[in-house]
Design a protein around this motif. Structure first.
Motif, PDB file in Angstrom:
ATOM      1  N   GLU A 395       0.622  -1.257   0.029  1.00  0.00           N
ATOM      2  CA  GLU A 395      -0.015   0.203   0.026  1.00  0.00           C
ATOM      3  C   GLU A 395       0.935   1.044   0.207  1.00  0.00           C
ATOM      4  N   LEU A 396       2.026   1.332   0.768  1.00  0.00           N
ATOM      5  CA  LEU A 396       2.845   2.495   0.866  1.00  0.00           C
ATOM      6  C   LEU A 396       3.293   2.628  -0.590  1.00  0.00           C
ATOM      7  N   TYR A 397       3.891   1.844  -1.304  1.00  0.00           N
ATOM      8  CA  TYR A 397       4.271   1.607  -2.661  1.00  0.00           C
ATOM      9  C   TYR A 397       3.444   2.393  -3.597  1.00  0.00           C
ATOM     10  N   GLU A 398       2.175   1.841  -3.585  1.00  0.00           N
ATOM     11  CA  GLU A 398       1.264   2.448  -4.486  1.00  0.00           C
ATOM     12  C   GLU A 398       0.948   3.729  -4.125  1.00  0.00           C
ATOM     13  N   ARG A 399       0.543   4.256  -3.027  1.00  0.00           N
ATOM     14  CA  ARG A 399       0.545   5.523  -2.651  1.00  0.00           C
ATOM     15  C   ARG A 399       1.546   6.464  -3.106  1.00  0.00           C
ATOM     16  N   ALA A 400       2.801   5.976  -2.849  1.00  0.00           N
ATOM     17  CA  ALA A 400       3.901   6.816  -3.229  1.00  0.00           C
ATOM     18  C   ALA A 400       4.011   6.789  -4.898  1.00  0.00           C
ATOM     19  N   ASP A 401       3.593   5.832  -5.345  1.00  0.00           N
ATOM     20  CA  ASP A 401       3.652   5.790  -6.865  1.00  0.00           C
ATOM     21  C   ASP A 401       2.593   6.649  -7.521  1.00  0.00           C
ATOM     22  N   GLU A 402       1.376   7.008  -6.674  1.00  0.00           N
ATOM     23  CA  GLU A 402       0.439   7.799  -7.168  1.00  0.00           C
ATOM     24  C   GLU A 402       1.022   9.376  -6.959  1.00  0.00           C
ATOM     25  N   TYR A 403       1.933   9.576  -6.253  1.00  0.00           N
ATOM     26  CA  TYR A 403       2.564  10.913  -5.869  1.00  0.00           C
ATOM     27  C   TYR A 403       3.408  10.901  -7.204  1.00  0.00           C
ATOM     28  N   LEU A 519      13.370   6.395  -2.828  1.00  0.00           N
ATOM     29  CA  LEU A 519      13.089   6.986  -1.821  1.00  0.00           C
ATOM     30  C   LEU A 519      13.202   6.300  -0.750  1.00  0.00           C
ATOM     31  N   MET A 520      12.934   4.852  -0.633  1.00  0.00           N
ATOM     32  CA  MET A 520      12.974   4.196   0.188  1.00  0.00           C
ATOM     33  C   MET A 520      14.721   3.859   0.458  1.00  0.00           C
ATOM     34  N   ARG A 521      15.538   3.666  -0.564  1.00  0.00           N
ATOM     35  CA  ARG A 521      16.951   3.494  -0.251  1.00  0.00           C
ATOM     36  C   ARG A 521      17.514   4.641   0.487  1.00  0.00           C
ATOM     37  N   ARG A 522      17.143   5.907   0.290  1.00  0.00           N
ATOM     38  CA  ARG A 522      17.688   7.004   0.889  1.00  0.00           C
ATOM     39  C   ARG A 522      17.281   7.430   2.213  1.00  0.00           C
ATOM     40  N   ALA A 523      15.938   6.916   2.710  1.00  0.00           N
ATOM     41  CA  ALA A 523      15.238   6.974   3.671  1.00  0.00           C
ATOM     42  C   ALA A 523      16.272   6.015   4.726  1.00  0.00           C
ATOM     43  N   ASP A 524      16.502   4.951   4.181  1.00  0.00           N
ATOM     44  CA  ASP A 524      17.287   3.667   4.853  1.00  0.00           C
ATOM     45  C   ASP A 524      18.516   4.218   5.172  1.00  0.00           C
ATOM     46  N   ILE A 525      19.209   4.885   4.373  1.00  0.00           N
ATOM     47  CA  ILE A 525      20.637   5.419   4.521  1.00  0.00           C
ATOM     48  C   ILE A 525      20.372   6.356   5.645  1.00  0.00           C
ATOM     49  N   ALA A 526      19.688   7.401   5.574  1.00  0.00           N
ATOM     50  CA  ALA A 526      19.506   8.310   6.645  1.00  0.00           C
ATOM     51  C   ALA A 526      19.218   7.598   8.115  1.00  0.00           C
ATOM     52  N   MET A 527      18.293   6.547   8.121  1.00  0.00           N
ATOM     53  CA  MET A 527      17.980   5.934   9.299  1.00  0.00           C
ATOM     54  C   MET A 527      19.291   5.346  10.143  1.00  0.00           C
ATOM     55  N   TYR A 528      20.144   4.662   8.897  1.00  0.00           N
ATOM     56  CA  TYR A 528      21.360   4.055   9.609  1.00  0.00           C
ATOM     57  C   TYR A 528      22.444   5.218  10.181  1.00  0.00           C
ATOM     58  N   GLN A 529      22.397   6.133   9.555  1.00  0.00           N
ATOM     59  CA  GLN A 529      23.100   7.492   9.838  1.00  0.00           C
ATOM     60  C   GLN A 529      22.678   7.922  11.339  1.00  0.00           C
ATOM     61  N   ALA A 530      21.300   7.847  11.485  1.00  0.00           N
ATOM     62  CA  ALA A 530      20.901   8.398  12.794  1.00  0.00           C
ATOM     63  C   ALA A 530      21.251   7.243  13.874  1.00  0.00           C
ATOM     64  N   LYS A 531      21.227   5.991  13.559  1.00  0.00           N
ATOM     65  CA  LYS A 531      21.721   4.947  14.418  1.00  0.00           C
ATOM     66  C   LYS A 531      23.183   5.145  14.967  1.00  0.00           C
ATOM     67  N   ARG A 532      23.888   5.241  13.620  1.00  0.00           N
ATOM     68  CA  ARG A 532      25.364   5.457  14.255  1.00  0.00           C
ATOM     69  C   ARG A 532      25.774   6.640  14.835  1.00  0.00           C
ATOM     70  N   ALA A 533      25.001   7.639  14.891  1.00  0.00           N
ATOM     71  CA  ALA A 533      25.241   8.939  15.483  1.00  0.00           C
ATOM     72  C   ALA A 533      24.642   8.803  16.843  1.00  0.00           C
ATOM     73  N   GLY A 534      23.931   8.113  17.026  1.00  0.00           N
ATOM     74  CA  GLY A 534      23.066   8.183  18.460  1.00  0.00           C
ATOM     75  C   GLY A 534      21.922   9.006  18.502  1.00  0.00           C
TER      76      GLY A 534
END
Length: 836
Positions: A395-403, A519-534
């Motif tokens: 559902e997330l992918y379909e909603r994003a595809d609409e955008y 978009l998902m790849r970038r958000a995943d990279i940012a999330m692991y950046q937040a984890k590494r930086a605490g």
């Protein structure tokens, strides 16, 4: 609920006004009749005569009323005969009294509607008074002993009766049925004329007998005459009514062919009232387990709601709503009339047919509704996570595809990817049931904290995503993300323990291209950046993304790269493991990107395949590979060249012709070209590309199966593609020295190749021990950094010319001295270019 339209109220008001007017006029006329009788000193008639007029009137109206209840048509009414004969025999007021008394009696006995009874009495008063006045005007004087009335006076008086009756009756009927007076007047006009003519003939005959003083035996013909006319008219009306009923029943059945249950019930209730000329019709579904009753009259639905039903007495008829085989029961059909009646055999059959059709329509509509409910439930389940009820990844992918397709609201869109910290400890310590409880609570809090329009989804495990929409500025994405993560900070209780949930979130703004995957790849990279930086959140930044290939997807870059020859080909030699001599070379494409530098196929091939530039790219690689082969051959090194082929290229019907054209242009023999196919091809893909492969093999081009052992079913692949070479995946070669399983796989591959007369090439040979182990297992060729890294065609030619140990064309020393190993002649396979 009670359903009543404003049209119903307006009709009732108009009807009440018309009836009121008729009643007022009738009261005034009756007063004048009584005054006239008093002034003229009219004698009191014989009571037996009055009783006779009363009885005949009651009988005639009784026949009339019964027929009208069971038919919507205007039928024969012989009430005019006692009126005309009575006016000749007795004064008008007594006729009014007798006739209206007979009418009232019949109405009371039949429990008729009060308003209808009042209207009927008032109408008869007007009709009788007008007819009596006409007879008096033409010289007729009422007398039981010496009646005087000419035939002309009787005819004129009856015409006045007819006109007054129609003038009073038709406007009221038109208002009640919401139609025009003209339509009511013209309905069955011919039949009414016949009835009036027959009635007039009867009246003239009776009055002539009475006036002439002939024997009363002649009146015995009156019942015969009336009976014959009545039977003829009734038969004609019944035939017409049955024909109209069948047509109306067929039309109603067609209207019931709807998949909307509400529409089926409403149409059936209204049309049922019209079909059976009933006061109201009820459809009771409570007996089938559904607490619903639908009630309607000819004017429309009056009630649709829970039971109980309203009608269940002597004036109503109930029919079971069930199929003919009684396998399905929908409820009951109740038809309510103005009084107690008995249906004819025809009407009973019509009722049974209508009930069966209604039952079938209800079952079909209910089945469609259930199917629609199941489809909606399946659609909901397919789009939602079963544990939390949130939207799922699809559902997330379909909603994003609409955008990305431009069908959503204006504003900035971002993705927040959330991962719970140390969630595994909850499952390990408290169990999975407690972990599920935590996930449900986290889902609830995120959903409550989301802004209108945002989509909260669970991607799996402890990973959640929020599609943030309608952002006025990009900076607002961080503010929204912090608000949502703050909602998780409050402790929650699970199995009596207080638990604090910690999470990290990565924020990525929607890119200009690449879609939801990027978009998902970038958000995943940012999330692991937040984890590494605490940190609680982090926003994606290009500078920290070493794998960002977004600009490769921008318009025109691939086309430009092909046109300006930014794609280049390096070559890695394939070496005979025993002698160390180069026996062929594999072409490896590279992209010398002006901004991103030297890119490998892993970084751009998928993009090339999606862009539509694959044919041009494959043609450029093949052109450079064959050109290099020609240069080596002229220098004395006749080496076959291997080129990787994308499965999508094989789906192009033009690909075989392109390959053969390139071979002819570079004057390279077809057997000196090896096309490497991925062993991960599916069986369905193999069936699709078999025609292209057969055409190439028939021309002499050799085939190799790359990455052998990594697919699902290598034997199935080999049964579909008769290849010449097997290339062992580098993963098995790397594990060769430490894993007995890897050695067993390689040994079995070599044995399989020998039985099929195939050449085995090992990829990723990095050390001499690996080379020796492969040689001992029977593998004859290999490639890897032990011998040479990929290099340009010119550099490879120089390397071949220099050789190793004074041997041109060799890249490693031989494993054995010359003559120490005696090689058996190679066996020829049945296929072209197939060697063992």
């Amino acid at each position: 609920m009670r359903i009543r339209s404003s049209n119903d109220d307006a009709t009732d008001r108009q009807l009440s006004l018309l009836i009121g007017l008729v009643v007022v006029l009738a009261a005034g006329v009756a007063t004048l009749d009584v005054w006239h009788a008093v002034v003229t000193h009219a004698a009191i008639p014989n009571p037996l005569l009055l009783l006779l007029i009363y009885a005949v009137s009651a009988i005639s109206y009784r026949v009339k009323i019964v027929i009208r209840i069971r038919s919507s048509n205007n039928v024969t009414s012989w009430g005019d005969v006692p009126i005309m004969v009575g006016l000749v025999l007795v004064p008008t007021p007594w006729v009014v009294l007798c006739v209206t008394a007979g009418l009232a009696t019949v109405r009371i006995l039949n429990h008729g509607d009060t308003r209808k009874a009042i209207f009927a009495v008032a109408k008869e008063v007007l009709v009788i008074s007008a007819t009596g006045a006409t007879l008096l005007l033409f010289g007729a004087h009422p007398s039981a002993d010496h009646p005087q009335a000419s035939a002309a006076a009787v005819v004129v008086a009856y015409l006045v009766l007819w006109i007054v009756d129609d003038l009073v009756f038709h406007p009221v009927i038109a208002v009640a049925s919401r139609t025009t007076i003209r339509k009511v007047f013209l309905h069955d006009f011919g039949g009414r004329v016949f009835v009036r003519a027959a009635t007039l003939a009867t009246v003239v005959y009776v009055i002539e007998v009475l006036v002439s003083g002939a024997t009363l035996l002649l009146l015995a013909f009156v019942p015969v005459l009336v009976g014959c006319a009545h039977l003829w008219r009734s038969r004609r009306l019944r035939t017409q009514q049955e024909r109209d009923s069948w047509r109306q029943l067929a039309d109603t059945t067609d209207e019931l062919s709807s998949v909307d249950l509400n529409q089926v019930l409403h149409i059936a209730a209204v049309q049922g009232a019209n079909l059976f000329s009933a006061g109201e019709v009820e459809i009771d579904l409570t007996t089938s387990g559904v607490d619903r009753v639908v009630r309607a009259g000819t004017d429309g639905v009056t009630y649709d709601g829970p039971g109980p039903r309203k009608f269940d007495g002597e004036s109503s008829i109930t029919a079971e709503l069930e199929t003919r085989d009684r396998s399905y029961r929908a409820g009951e059909l109740v038809i309510d009339f103005d009084g107690k009646i008995k249906l004819t055999e025809f009407e009973q059959y019509k009722l049974k047919t209508f009930a069966s059709a209604l039952c079938t329509a209800i079952r079909n509509a209910a089945a469609y509704a259930e199917l629609q409910r199941i489809n909606e439930q399946n659609a909901y389940d397919a789009a939602h996570d079963p544990l939390t009820g949130l939207a799922n990844r699809r559902e997330l992918y379909e909603r994003a595809d609409e955008y990305f397709a431009g069908r959503t609201e204006d504003g900035v869109v971002a993705l927040l990817l959330i991962d719970l910290n140390h969630f595994k400890e909850v499952n390990d310590t408290l169990g999975h049931a407690a972990g599920d409880a935590v996930l449900r609570e986290v889902a609830r809090r995120l959903d409550d904290a989301a802004a209108p329009g945002d989509l909260v989804a669970r991607l799996g495990g402890d990973e959640f995503a929020v599609l943030l929409v309608n952002l006025i500025t990009p900076a607002l994405a961080t503010h929204r993300a912090e608000q949502m993560l703050s909602a998780l900070e409050t402790t929650l209780e699970v199995e009596g323990m207080q638990i604090t949930v910690e999470a990290a979130g990565g924020i990525a703004l929607a890119p200009g291209s690449g879609g939801i995957n990027e978009l998902m790849r970038r958000a995943d990279i940012a999330m692991y950046q937040a984890k590494r930086a605490g940190q609680q959140t982090a926003t994606y930044a290009h500078a920290q993304d070493t794998a960002d290939v977004e600009r490769l997807m921008l318009g025109g870059e691939l086309q430009r790269a092909v046109a300006e020859q930014e794609f280049v080909v390096d070559f890695q030699p394939i070496v005979d493991l025993g002698s160390g001599e180069v026996i062929s070379a594999e072409a490896l494409a590279r992209w010398q990107h002006p901004e991103y530098g030297y890119l490998t196929p892993m970084q751009f091939l998928e993009t090339v395949e999606r862009s539509g530039q694959l044919p041009a790219f494959a043609d450029a690689v093949l052109d450079q590979a064959l050109a290099a082969s020609g240069v080596w051959r002229e220098a004395g090194f006749d080496l076959p060249v291997a080129v990787n082929v994308s499965p999508r290229s094989l789906l192009d019907p033009r690909f075989p012709a392109t390959v053969l054209t390139q071979l002819a242009r570079h004057d390279v023999p077809p057997e000196r070209l090896v096309l490497e196919l991925a062993e991960t091809l599916t069986i369905s893909q193999l069936d699709t590309v078999s025609r292209a492969l057969d055409e190439l093999r028939e021309a002499g081009v050799r085939l190799a199966l790359d990455d052998f052992g990594t697919g699902v079913s290598p034997l199935s692949v080999l049964s579909h593609i008769p290849v010449n070479q097997l290339k062992i995946d580098r993963g098995f070669v790397t594990a060769l020295e430490t894993s007995s399983e890897a050695a067993a796989v390689i040994r079995s591959t070599v044995d399989l190749a020998r039985s099929l007369h195939l050449t085995v090439i090992a990829e990723g040979v990095e050390s001499e021990p690996q080379r020796h182990a492969l040689w001992e297992l029977g593998c004859v060729a290999g490639q890897g950094h032990l011998f040479a890294r990929p290099m340009s065609s010119v550099r490879l030619l120089g390397t071949l010319q220099r050789g190793s140990g004074g041997r041109p064309g060799a890249l490693a020393s031989a494993l054995h001295d010359a003559g120490a190993v005696v090689r058996m002649p190679r066996r020829r396979a049945s296929g072209p270019g197939r060697t063992g």
